[in-house]
Design a protein around this motif. Sequence first.
Motif, PDB file in Angstrom:
ATOM      1  N   ILE A 129      71.741 -19.560  24.479  1.00 17.23           N
ATOM      2  CA  ILE A 129      71.019 -18.649  25.374  1.00 17.23           C
ATOM      3  C   ILE A 129      70.312 -19.426  26.471  1.00 17.23           C
ATOM      4  N   ILE A 130      69.727 -20.574  26.126  1.00 17.66           N
ATOM      5  CA  ILE A 130      69.061 -21.404  27.132  1.00 17.66           C
ATOM      6  C   ILE A 130      70.056 -21.844  28.204  1.00 17.66           C
ATOM      7  N   SER A 131      71.280 -22.169  27.803  1.00 18.31           N
ATOM      8  CA  SER A 131      72.279 -22.570  28.805  1.00 18.31           C
ATOM      9  C   SER A 131      72.631 -21.391  29.721  1.00 18.31           C
ATOM     10  N   VAL A 132      72.657 -20.166  29.185  1.00 14.99           N
ATOM     11  CA  VAL A 132      72.894 -18.979  30.017  1.00 14.99           C
ATOM     12  C   VAL A 132      71.733 -18.795  30.993  1.00 14.99           C
ATOM     13  N   MET A 133      70.504 -19.024  30.522  1.00 14.11           N
ATOM     14  CA  MET A 133      69.321 -18.878  31.370  1.00 14.11           C
ATOM     15  C   MET A 133      69.342 -19.884  32.516  1.00 14.11           C
ATOM     16  N   ASP A 134      69.817 -21.073  32.264  1.00 11.41           N
ATOM     17  CA  ASP A 134      69.830 -22.123  33.271  1.00 11.41           C
ATOM     18  C   ASP A 134      70.882 -21.910  34.351  1.00 11.41           C
ATOM     19  N   GLU A 135      71.879 -21.064  34.090  1.00 15.53           N
ATOM     20  CA  GLU A 135      72.938 -20.812  35.067  1.00 15.53           C
ATOM     21  C   GLU A 135      72.454 -19.960  36.243  1.00 15.53           C
ATOM     22  N   GLU A 136      71.390 -19.188  36.073  1.00 16.35           N
ATOM     23  CA  GLU A 136      70.761 -18.365  37.108  1.00 16.35           C
ATOM     24  C   GLU A 136      71.646 -17.243  37.649  1.00 16.35           C
ATOM     25  N   GLU A 137      72.641 -16.819  36.904  1.00 15.91           N
ATOM     26  CA  GLU A 137      73.431 -15.662  37.327  1.00 15.91           C
ATOM     27  C   GLU A 137      73.177 -14.466  36.427  1.00 15.91           C
ATOM     28  N   THR A 138      72.438 -14.689  35.369  1.00 15.23           N
ATOM     29  CA  THR A 138      72.143 -13.643  34.403  1.00 15.23           C
ATOM     30  C   THR A 138      70.661 -13.670  34.097  1.00 15.23           C
ATOM     31  N   SER A 139      70.074 -12.499  33.991  1.00 17.35           N
ATOM     32  CA  SER A 139      68.681 -12.400  33.569  1.00 17.35           C
ATOM     33  C   SER A 139      68.683 -12.154  32.060  1.00 17.35           C
ATOM     34  N   VAL A 140      67.923 -12.949  31.327  1.00 14.97           N
ATOM     35  CA  VAL A 140      67.872 -12.822  29.878  1.00 14.97           C
ATOM     36  C   VAL A 140      66.550 -12.169  29.486  1.00 14.97           C
ATOM     37  N   ILE A 141      66.648 -11.163  28.635  1.00 16.18           N
ATOM     38  CA  ILE A 141      65.461 -10.497  28.109  1.00 16.18           C
ATOM     39  C   ILE A 141      65.499 -10.620  26.596  1.00 16.18           C
ATOM     40  N   PHE A 142      64.462 -11.230  26.034  1.00 12.26           N
ATOM     41  CA  PHE A 142      64.293 -11.275  24.587  1.00 12.26           C
ATOM     42  C   PHE A 142      63.482 -10.052  24.199  1.00 12.26           C
ATOM     43  N   ALA A 143      63.948  -9.308  23.211  1.00 17.01           N
ATOM     44  CA  ALA A 143      63.255  -8.101  22.768  1.00 17.01           C
ATOM     45  C   ALA A 143      63.086  -8.134  21.257  1.00 17.01           C
ATOM     46  N   GLY A 144      61.905  -7.790  20.819  1.00 18.63           N
ATOM     47  CA  GLY A 144      61.651  -7.740  19.388  1.00 18.63           C
ATOM     48  C   GLY A 144      60.179  -7.574  19.098  1.00 18.63           C
ATOM     49  N   ASN A 145      59.862  -7.603  17.813  1.00 18.08           N
ATOM     50  CA  ASN A 145      58.452  -7.494  17.456  1.00 18.08           C
ATOM     51  C   ASN A 145      57.783  -8.857  17.617  1.00 18.08           C
ATOM     52  N   ARG A 146      56.471  -8.851  17.622  1.00 11.23           N
ATOM     53  CA  ARG A 146      55.696 -10.060  17.888  1.00 11.23           C
ATOM     54  C   ARG A 146      56.046 -11.203  16.927  1.00 11.23           C
ATOM     55  N   MET A 147      56.191 -10.905  15.639  1.00 13.59           N
ATOM     56  CA  MET A 147      56.469 -11.939  14.647  1.00 13.59           C
ATOM     57  C   MET A 147      57.823 -12.612  14.907  1.00 13.59           C
ATOM     58  N   ALA A 148      58.852 -11.820  15.150  1.00 16.52           N
ATOM     59  CA  ALA A 148      60.188 -12.376  15.387  1.00 16.52           C
ATOM     60  C   ALA A 148      60.216 -13.220  16.658  1.00 16.52           C
ATOM     61  N   LEU A 149      59.563 -12.730  17.713  1.00 18.36           N
ATOM     62  CA  LEU A 149      59.545 -13.471  18.970  1.00 18.36           C
ATOM     63  C   LEU A 149      58.785 -14.786  18.828  1.00 18.36           C
ATOM     64  N   ASN A 150      57.648 -14.753  18.122  1.00 19.98           N
ATOM     65  CA  ASN A 150      56.891 -15.991  17.895  1.00 19.98           C
ATOM     66  C   ASN A 150      57.714 -17.010  17.119  1.00 19.98           C
ATOM     67  N   GLN A 151      58.437 -16.546  16.109  1.00 17.75           N
ATOM     68  CA  GLN A 151      59.260 -17.468  15.319  1.00 17.75           C
ATOM     69  C   GLN A 151      60.373 -18.081  16.163  1.00 17.75           C
ATOM     70  N   SER A 152      60.975 -17.286  17.041  1.00 20.90           N
ATOM     71  CA  SER A 152      62.048 -17.828  17.879  1.00 20.90           C
ATOM     72  C   SER A 152      61.498 -18.853  18.869  1.00 20.90           C
ATOM     73  N   MET A 153      60.305 -18.619  19.383  1.00 22.22           N
ATOM     74  CA  MET A 153      59.703 -19.569  20.322  1.00 22.22           C
ATOM     75  C   MET A 153      59.325 -20.874  19.615  1.00 22.22           C
ATOM     76  N   LYS A 154      58.922 -20.771  18.353  1.00 24.76           N
ATOM     77  CA  LYS A 154      58.586 -21.975  17.587  1.00 24.76           C
ATOM     78  C   LYS A 154      59.837 -22.774  17.229  1.00 24.76           C
ATOM     79  N   LEU A 155      60.950 -22.078  17.081  1.00 29.41           N
ATOM     80  CA  LEU A 155      62.208 -22.730  16.710  1.00 29.41           C
ATOM     81  C   LEU A 155      62.741 -23.619  17.835  1.00 29.41           C
ATOM     82  N   ASN A 156      62.456 -23.226  19.081  1.00 29.27           N
ATOM     83  CA  ASN A 156      62.889 -24.022  20.226  1.00 29.27           C
ATOM     84  C   ASN A 156      61.730 -24.107  21.218  1.00 29.27           C
ATOM     85  N   LYS A 157      61.124 -25.255  21.299  1.00 23.06           N
ATOM     86  CA  LYS A 157      59.918 -25.454  22.118  1.00 23.06           C
ATOM     87  C   LYS A 157      60.182 -25.288  23.615  1.00 23.06           C
ATOM     88  N   GLU A 158      61.422 -25.436  24.059  1.00 26.62           N
ATOM     89  CA  GLU A 158      61.754 -25.306  25.480  1.00 26.62           C
ATOM     90  C   GLU A 158      61.951 -23.853  25.903  1.00 26.62           C
TER      91      GLU A 158
END
Length: 186
Positions: A129-158
């Motif tokens: 997903i990060i590689s898709v974000m870096d291409e700048e041709e697609t807008s990425v939206i992460f959607a979910g509850n607070r707990m799931a989103l926090n865990q995903s952000m902790k899994l990848n610090k970038e």
Amino acid sequence: MSIFTYSTYEDIPTLDDVKREISSIVGLHKIKIQLEKIVEKIISAENDASYSFRVVPPKPFHMVFVGNTGTGKSTVARILGKLFYLSGALPSYDVIETGLRGKMKTGDGGILLVDIDERDLDSNKLEEIISVMDEEETSVIFAGNRMALNQSMKLNKELYKRFSASLLFEDFTCEELAMIIEKKDE
């Protein structure tokens, strides 16, 4: 989770169509205000262009939608896809919804709506997903509850550094749910 594509090119949206769609949303008052501000910016840019002023389309940006299931995140993503397309930020208004489980499909120049579930977290998919974000041709939206989103952000610090906006989707009130059901019956 399956992959859904929400749009066809038979009926290219207009700003008036999108404005009607925004006004028909039940609830989500703060989010509707933000959507209306984006519409105003597009109208302003169109006016500038009509006077031959140089208008630079905005770059697509990535967002986080925080909220429980059934709070309108997919609906707002579809509207944003149209708005970003109409502003020239994205070459397509397709919205592709996917999760982290299974085969990853890119947004193809539209919006990639990634439904985050704490049971499906996968660091390899996040790298994809990060590689898709870096291409700048697609807008990425992460959607979910607070707990799931926090865990995903902790899994990848970038990951968290790449998001420019976060919208909070509050649960609907009983009255709003009744209005939604009533609109579906029409």
